[in-house]
Design a protein around this motif. Structure first.
Motif, short mmCIF file in Angstrom:
data_model
loop_
_atom_site.label_atom_id
_atom_site.label_comp_id
_atom_site.label_asym_id
_atom_site.label_seq_id
_atom_site.Cartn_x
_atom_site.Cartn_y
_atom_site.Cartn_z
N MET B 1 0.85 -1.19 0.00
CA MET B 1 0.00 0.00 0.00
C MET B 1 0.89 1.25 0.00
N ALA B 5 -2.17 6.08 -0.65
CA ALA B 5 -3.41 5.34 -0.39
C ALA B 5 -3.85 5.49 1.06
N GLN B 6 -2.99 6.07 1.91
CA GLN B 6 -3.30 6.13 3.34
C GLN B 6 -3.72 7.54 3.76
N SER B 7 -4.77 8.01 3.17
CA SER B 7 -5.23 9.36 3.47
C SER B 7 -6.46 9.32 4.37
N PRO B 8 -6.58 10.27 5.31
CA PRO B 8 -7.81 10.36 6.09
C PRO B 8 -9.03 10.58 5.20
N ASN B 10 -9.85 8.96 2.77
CA ASN B 10 -10.43 7.68 2.33
C ASN B 10 -11.69 7.34 3.13
N TRP B 11 -11.85 8.01 4.28
CA TRP B 11 -13.01 7.75 5.13
C TRP B 11 -14.11 8.78 4.88
N TYR B 115 -15.72 3.85 3.31
CA TYR B 115 -14.28 3.93 3.10
C TYR B 115 -13.99 3.55 1.66
N ASP B 117 -10.35 3.24 -0.99
CA ASP B 117 -8.99 3.55 -1.44
C ASP B 117 -8.74 2.81 -2.75
N ARG B 119 -7.35 -0.01 -3.35
CA ARG B 119 -7.43 -1.47 -3.34
C ARG B 119 -8.67 -2.01 -2.64
N SER B 120 -9.53 -1.12 -2.18
CA SER B 120 -10.73 -1.60 -1.47
C SER B 120 -11.75 -0.49 -1.32
N HIS B 140 -6.26 -8.12 -3.97
CA HIS B 140 -4.87 -8.27 -3.54
C HIS B 140 -4.22 -9.38 -4.35
#
Lengths: 120, 234
Positions: B1, B5-8, B10-11, B115, B117, B119-120, B140
């Motif tokens: 990841m 892809a790890q952004s707040p 995303n929620w 949520y 991103d 990949r999901s 994945h």
């Protein structure tokens, strides 16, 4: 998730025993759906004989929706074992996620470790 | 990841109640004003259902699978289920409307994108939906570097009526919907593969404190509407 399919696990969990059935799980890294084995293992170590297990999110880097699912299944395990599951150290963003997903209706949230210990 | 892809963001943002813009042609599920409801707010036994299909031979990445899946989501469903995607697409906070036909009854409901991103993405259900919980779509690479498409549900039946329905066949209908979806996803990438299904009872206990959820049951509303509709306009 099967054991041989574990991409991108970046999570460490350390269990601290404070005595009197109080345990803390310090979380460091990212909680995603691929972290099930790490979380189950930590909760097994912490939950045995505990009356309350606190999840310390102070060093949480990231959590996706798969992480929320793991927290729910951990909560069910805690209820089955007869101990309380609480949380502290959540930043504002993840506090809102706990509220949005209504996890905060089942898991008591404290600001920090001091606040949690004062509640005992 | 990736870090990106790890952004707040995303929620979905926090909200007390849903606000729904009903797409043209959809039966309005009247979800505006309802709260979201997770697996902890439902009534029945808690189940984790995981459906997977391996896209063996397809020259795709998990990101590509998710992008195509989001763009064509409704087309992968069975013919008697209609998903009206949010106008803004499958983005955090957006609500999709579902019209599911079973005989003369059309159940109208919806889901919010909790949520999303690369990949999901995850849907969360509103009060009154058939089940309370989360449905996560993801992709994945497995240990053999084959890309896998997955649907995972963590759910409880919302109320005693739906719980009874699950015991008498609705659970199997649910399984068939997601197996059909994954067959369609595989077919979209020219793969002929049969999905696997893994069902785990996470919590055998029913939450009797949530018995009252029955008053929010969206099927009752839909049945009432279906019975009245032939007399409308007379």
């Amino acid at each position: 998730m099967k054991g041989n399919e574990m991409p991108d696990v970046n999570l460490a969990m350390r269990v601290r025993d404070l005595g009197d059935g109080v345990r803390i799980i310090d979380i460091e890294g990212e909680i995603t759906a691929f972290c099930e084995e790490v979380i189950v293992d930590a909760h097994q170590r912490a939950g045995d004989g505990a009356r309350v297990v606190a999840l310390n999110f102070l060093d949480l880097d990231y959590m996706n929706s798969g992480g929320i699912g793991l927290l729910v299944t951990t909560l069910i395990r805690a209820q089955r074992q007869g101990h309380q599951l609480v949380a502290f150290g959540l930043n504002d963003h993840y506090r809102e996620i706990f509220s949005l997903t209504r996890l905060d209706e089942a898991i008591s949230i404290y600001a920090d470790e001091e606040d949690f210990l004062a509640s005992l | 990841m990736t870090d990106g892809a790890q952004s707040p963001d995303n929620w979905a943002s926090n909200r007390e109640h849903l606000e729904v813009e009903v797409p043209e042609g959809a039966v309005d599920p009247k979800l505006t004003g309802r709260r979201l409801s997770g697996a902890l707010q439902g009534f029945g036994q808690m189940w984790q259902k995981t459906y997977q299909v391996r896209l063996d031979g397809a020259d795709v990445t998990p990101e590509h699978v998710i992008a195509e899946w989001k763009a064509n989501y409704g087309e992968f469903w069975p013919d008697n289920q209609h998903f009206y995607a949010p106008i803004a697409g499958i983005e955090p906070g957006e609500v999709g409307v579902i019209n599911a036909s079973q005989g003369p009854i059309t159940l109208s409901t919806g889901v919010m994108v909790l949520y999303a991103d690369e990949r999901s993405w995850t849907y969360m259900t509103p009060e009154g939906h058939v089940f309370a919980g989360w449905v996560t779509f993801s992709s994945h690479e497995d240990a053999d570097d084959v890309v896998v498409a997955q649907v995972q549900l963590l759910i409880r039946a919302s109320d005693p009526i739906f719980e009874m329905g699950f015991k008498f066949g609705a659970g199997r209908i649910e399984d068939r919907i997601w197996q059909h979806t994954l067959r369609s996803v595989a077919s979209h990438f020219d793969v002929d593969a049969e999905p696997t299904t893994e069902i785990v009872c996470v919590d055998k206990k029913r939450q009797w404190k949530n018995f009252g959820n029955v008053k929010l049951n969206l099927a009752f509303r839909s049945m009432g509407r279906s019975l009245i509709s032939p007399f409308r306009g007379r």
